[in-house]
Design an enzyme around this catalytic site. Structure first.
Site, PDB file in Angstrom:
ATOM      1  N   GLY A   1       5.936  -2.819 -23.241  1.00 31.79           N
ATOM      2  CA  GLY A   1       7.375  -2.608 -23.340  1.00 31.79           C
ATOM      3  C   GLY A   1       8.026  -3.688 -24.198  1.00 31.79           C
ATOM      4  O   GLY A   1       8.930  -3.418 -24.991  1.00 31.79           O
TER       5      GLY A   1
ATOM      6  N   ARG B   1       5.396  -9.333 -26.290  1.00 33.00           N
ATOM      7  CA  ARG B   1       4.055  -9.184 -25.719  1.00 33.00           C
ATOM      8  C   ARG B   1       3.145  -8.471 -26.720  1.00 33.00           C
ATOM      9  O   ARG B   1       1.942  -8.723 -26.757  1.00 33.00           O
ATOM     10  CB  ARG B   1       4.091  -8.438 -24.387  1.00 33.00           C
ATOM     11  CG  ARG B   1       2.803  -8.650 -23.615  1.00 33.00           C
ATOM     12  CD  ARG B   1       2.858  -8.130 -22.202  1.00 33.00           C
ATOM     13  NE  ARG B   1       3.860  -8.811 -21.437  1.00 33.00           N
ATOM     14  CZ  ARG B   1       4.584  -8.224 -20.482  1.00 33.00           C
ATOM     15  NH1 ARG B   1       4.407  -6.961 -20.197  1.00 33.00           N
ATOM     16  NH2 ARG B   1       5.478  -8.909 -19.811  1.00 33.00           N
TER      17      ARG B   1
ATOM     18  N   ARG C   1      14.701  -3.007 -35.650  1.00 37.84           N
ATOM     19  CA  ARG C   1      15.372  -3.347 -34.383  1.00 37.84           C
ATOM     20  C   ARG C   1      14.624  -4.442 -33.594  1.00 37.84           C
ATOM     21  O   ARG C   1      14.764  -4.531 -32.380  1.00 37.84           O
ATOM     22  CB  ARG C   1      15.522  -2.122 -33.470  1.00 37.84           C
ATOM     23  CG  ARG C   1      16.502  -1.114 -34.007  1.00 37.84           C
ATOM     24  CD  ARG C   1      16.587   0.109 -33.132  1.00 37.84           C
ATOM     25  NE  ARG C   1      17.458   1.082 -33.768  1.00 37.84           N
ATOM     26  CZ  ARG C   1      18.594   1.529 -33.230  1.00 37.84           C
ATOM     27  NH1 ARG C   1      18.984   1.115 -32.054  1.00 37.84           N
ATOM     28  NH2 ARG C   1      19.332   2.412 -33.877  1.00 37.84           N
TER      29      ARG C   1
ATOM     30  N   ARG D   1      -0.356   2.497 -22.448  1.00 40.32           N
ATOM     31  CA  ARG D   1       0.712   1.561 -22.079  1.00 40.32           C
ATOM     32  C   ARG D   1       0.095   0.356 -21.384  1.00 40.32           C
ATOM     33  O   ARG D   1      -0.768   0.504 -20.505  1.00 40.32           O
ATOM     34  CB  ARG D   1       1.714   2.261 -21.160  1.00 40.32           C
ATOM     35  CG  ARG D   1       2.628   1.308 -20.433  1.00 40.32           C
ATOM     36  CD  ARG D   1       3.867   1.941 -19.874  1.00 40.32           C
ATOM     37  NE  ARG D   1       4.463   1.145 -18.823  1.00 40.32           N
ATOM     38  CZ  ARG D   1       5.077  -0.037 -18.987  1.00 40.32           C
ATOM     39  NH1 ARG D   1       5.174  -0.578 -20.199  1.00 40.32           N
ATOM     40  NH2 ARG D   1       5.575  -0.699 -17.963  1.00 40.32           N
TER      41      ARG D   1
ATOM     42  N   SER E   1       4.082  -4.142 -17.006  1.00 42.05           N
ATOM     43  CA  SER E   1       4.135  -4.680 -15.651  1.00 42.05           C
ATOM     44  C   SER E   1       4.677  -3.619 -14.698  1.00 42.05           C
ATOM     45  O   SER E   1       5.271  -2.629 -15.129  1.00 42.05           O
ATOM     46  CB  SER E   1       5.022  -5.922 -15.614  1.00 42.05           C
ATOM     47  OG  SER E   1       6.319  -5.578 -16.021  1.00 42.05           O
TER      48      SER E   1
ATOM     49  N   ASP F   1       5.725  -8.188  -9.690  1.00 44.30           N
ATOM     50  CA  ASP F   1       6.595  -8.475  -8.548  1.00 44.30           C
ATOM     51  C   ASP F   1       6.277  -7.490  -7.429  1.00 44.30           C
ATOM     52  O   ASP F   1       5.563  -6.519  -7.648  1.00 44.30           O
ATOM     53  CB  ASP F   1       8.076  -8.410  -8.952  1.00 44.30           C
ATOM     54  CG  ASP F   1       8.446  -7.128  -9.649  1.00 44.30           C
ATOM     55  OD1 ASP F   1       8.224  -7.049 -10.871  1.00 44.30           O
ATOM     56  OD2 ASP F   1       8.895  -6.191  -8.981  1.00 44.30           O
TER      57      ASP F   1
ATOM     58  N   ARG G   1       3.074 -15.307 -16.713  1.00 36.71           N
ATOM     59  CA  ARG G   1       3.142 -13.906 -17.110  1.00 36.71           C
ATOM     60  C   ARG G   1       2.167 -13.561 -18.227  1.00 36.71           C
ATOM     61  O   ARG G   1       1.479 -12.562 -18.157  1.00 36.71           O
ATOM     62  CB  ARG G   1       4.564 -13.543 -17.521  1.00 36.71           C
ATOM     63  CG  ARG G   1       5.423 -13.316 -16.304  1.00 36.71           C
ATOM     64  CD  ARG G   1       6.790 -12.847 -16.670  1.00 36.71           C
ATOM     65  NE  ARG G   1       7.439 -12.335 -15.488  1.00 36.71           N
ATOM     66  CZ  ARG G   1       7.736 -11.073 -15.282  1.00 36.71           C
ATOM     67  NH1 ARG G   1       7.491 -10.176 -16.193  1.00 36.71           N
ATOM     68  NH2 ARG G   1       8.290 -10.693 -14.159  1.00 36.71           N
TER      69      ARG G   1
END
Ligand code: HPA
Length: 234
Positions: A20, A24, A43, A87, A90, A204, A217
């Site tokens: 996403g 990353r 963008r 994909r 997280s 989480d 992370r």
């Protein structure tokens, strides 16, 4: 070039990993690929093409949520010929048996999703992963340190949720975790006869409130990237 991707024809590989977060994508390309070329910055949604064990791979940010992912995946499939889309992202755990840092491989992705609602209306389509990728990912995960769970996830349209009753139903029905993109990826792959999978790291926990510290992370996402790459080329 498409409206949202600046890559030239031939600059996108048939296999695309989709985090996403565009940063990353950069981190994964720099750490797992060789001969890396940046192929998109429209963008700020960074995309990179490189090589993993002699296989060409693109890692393209998808943005957050199904409407954003839908734009990139439609253009990757229809204009650039992507065939295998995984994909990497997280999720928030929804079961006591799933812990922060664990890996979740999404067999199905339940959703109330806005992009698919208009098409399916009263029909409850079951978005599901490609079996060959799922099977290969489970095998790849078995050699990693991280504990892996395989099952259903929930692709929500909102992070800040005003319907706790929906989450409760997901928990009651054994859903492993919540994220915001996989269902639309699975629906688009089904529509265009492509292979899709979501491999997620638990960041989480909705029941315990545990969360991965931001310092950890990046590093704990490494297993997920390796599982995705190994499953794509197994
Ligand atoms: N909700 C939705 N998406 C997420 C979450 C969450 O708790 N954690 C990581 N992605």
């Amino acid at each position: 070039m498409t409206i949202h991707i600046g890559a030239k024809a031939g600059e996108i590989a048939e296999t695309v990993l989709l985090p996403g977060d565009p940063y990353r994508a950069k981190w994964a390309a720099e750490n797992f690929l060789t001969d890396v070329q940046q192929v998109n910055n429209v963008r700020g949604m960074l995309g990179f093409t490189g090589t993993w064990k002699r296989n060409r791979v693109t890692i393209q940010g998808s943005g957050m949520g199904m409407p954003s992912l839908s734009i990139y995946v439609n253009e990757l499939i229809r204009d650039y010929g992507a065939k295998t889309l995984i994909r990497i992202g997280s999720c928030g755990a929804m079961q006591e048996s799933v812990a922060v840092r664990d890996i979740v491989i999404a067999m199905t992705a339940s959703t109330l999703s806005t992009p698919s609602r208009g098409i399916f209306r009263e029909l409850n389509f079951a978005p599901s992963a490609d079996w060959s990728l799922l099977n290969a990912a489970v095998k790849a995960a078995s050699s990693k340190d991280a504990k892996t769970h395989v099952g259903g996830i929930y692709s929500s349209d909102v992070f800040y949720d005003e319907r706790p009753d929906l989450n409760e139903q997901m928990v009651r029905h054994g859903i492993l975790g919540v994220e915001m993109e996989a269902a639309e990826l699975y629906i688009l792959a089904a529509r265009h006869k492509c292979r899709a999978l979501a491999v997620l790291t638990v960041s989480d926990h909705l029941l315990t409130g545990d969360a991965l510290p931001s310092s950890e992370r990046e590093t704990s996402f490494g297993d997920m990237v390796e599982i995705a790459l190994e499953s794509a080329f197994s």
